[in-house]
Design a protein around this motif. Structure first.
Motif, PDB file in Angstrom:
ATOM      1  N   MET A 297     -11.694 -97.208 -19.344  1.00  0.00           N
ATOM      2  CA  MET A 297     -12.025 -96.229 -20.382  1.00  0.00           C
ATOM      3  C   MET A 297     -13.409 -95.624 -20.118  1.00  0.00           C
ATOM      4  SD  MET A 297      -9.299 -96.564 -22.315  1.00  0.00           S
ATOM      5  CE  MET A 297      -9.622 -96.121 -24.020  1.00  0.00           C
ATOM      6  N   TRP A 298     -13.806 -94.664 -20.976  1.00  0.00           N
ATOM      7  CA  TRP A 298     -15.073 -93.958 -20.779  1.00  0.00           C
ATOM      8  C   TRP A 298     -16.287 -94.874 -20.864  1.00  0.00           C
ATOM      9  CZ3 TRP A 298     -13.179 -94.899 -25.498  1.00  0.00           C
ATOM     10  CH2 TRP A 298     -14.067 -95.163 -26.526  1.00  0.00           C
ATOM     11  N   ASP A 299     -16.157 -95.976 -21.631  1.00  0.00           N
ATOM     12  CA  ASP A 299     -17.304 -96.864 -21.825  1.00  0.00           C
ATOM     13  C   ASP A 299     -17.285 -98.073 -20.894  1.00  0.00           C
ATOM     14  OD1 ASP A 299     -15.178 -98.218 -22.867  1.00  0.00           O
ATOM     15  OD2 ASP A 299     -16.063 -98.577 -24.855  1.00  0.00           O
ATOM     16  N   GLY A 300     -16.382 -98.061 -19.911  1.00  0.00           N
ATOM     17  CA  GLY A 300     -16.309 -99.158 -18.961  1.00  0.00           C
ATOM     18  C   GLY A 300     -15.325-100.252 -19.344  1.00  0.00           C
TER      19      GLY A 300
END
Length: 232
Positions: free
Chosen positions: A23-26
């Protein structure tokens, strides 16, 4: 943007649920990945490019040039709105690369944003043409008009007949097209991805904005007519 002119039929390598999608936040999440083997699609392909897969605009997330395979992610909304979730290994899919600005458009403007699915309810042959009858929900059929454009599994086609009472429309495929797309391979009862002409949806949206004012004016005109009658 696409033209609805299918460039090739690809073959599904795999359709699998994965739990390691970054995801975008790792963090990682669960998602669905589709892998397709194709030749023409790999010409000029790059990570992040758009490829229309049976009418659905998808983003290339992996490119295996040695084996001519590309991967795309399927969002839950895509699985709800299309038939891609029913694909199996070896299934054929229509493929088209994004159109080039200034290039010829032999079909119509196709966004690759599928509006819903229709079900094949009949097929018949008329000389060298193949006719197909498709049952469609009324909410979608209202955008379909005789001799209008429609994208079916990503193929730009012309509507033949529309029956708004029995909720179906028909289209036909010439001999050449029959051999170039997946639709003829489908049987009665199978689903087709449908994208109606976006111009119809824009027209409806524009009309919805002015309809209340028109109704208000009609009411005022009616009231004035009644006042005039009383005065005369």
């Amino acid at each position: 943007m696409f033209t609805g002119i299918v460039e090739e039929m690809g073959s599904v390598v795999s359709l699998e649920k994965r739990d390691d999608m970054v995801m975008w936040d790792g963090s990682t999440g669960e998602g669905t990945e589709l892998k397709v083997k194709a030749d023409i699609m790999m010409d000029g392909a790059y990570l992040g490019c758009s490829i229309c897969v049976s009418g659905v605009c998808l983003t290339a997330t992996q490119l295996d040039e040695a084996n001519q395979i590309f991967a795309v992610g399927l969002a839950p909304e895509t699985l709800r709105k299309t038939n891609l979730g029913t694909l199996k290994e070896g299934s054929a899919v229509n493929l088209e690369r994004a159109s080039e600005i200034g290039g010829r458009n032999s079909g119509h403007f196709v966004q690759g944003h599928v509006d819903g699915t229709g079900t094949i309810v009949d097929k018949w042959v008329d000389e060298d043409s193949l006719f197909i009858k498709v049952e469609v929900p009324p909410s979608l059929l209202k955008y379909v008009v005789p001799k209008g454009f429609i994208a079916i599994d990503g193929t730009s086609l012309t509507v033949c007949e529309v029956d708004y009472v029995n909720n179906y429309f028909t289209f036909m495929l010439i001999e050449y097209t029959q051999k170039k797309i997946v639709v003829p391979l489908k049987e009665v009862g199978e689903q087709l991805n449908l994208e109606v002409d976006v111009l119809g949806k824009y027209a409806e949206s524009a009309l919805a904005a002015v309809t209340p004012r028109i109704e208000e004016l009609e009411k005022e005109v009616g009231e004035l007519k009644e006042m005039i009658k009383k005065l005369t």
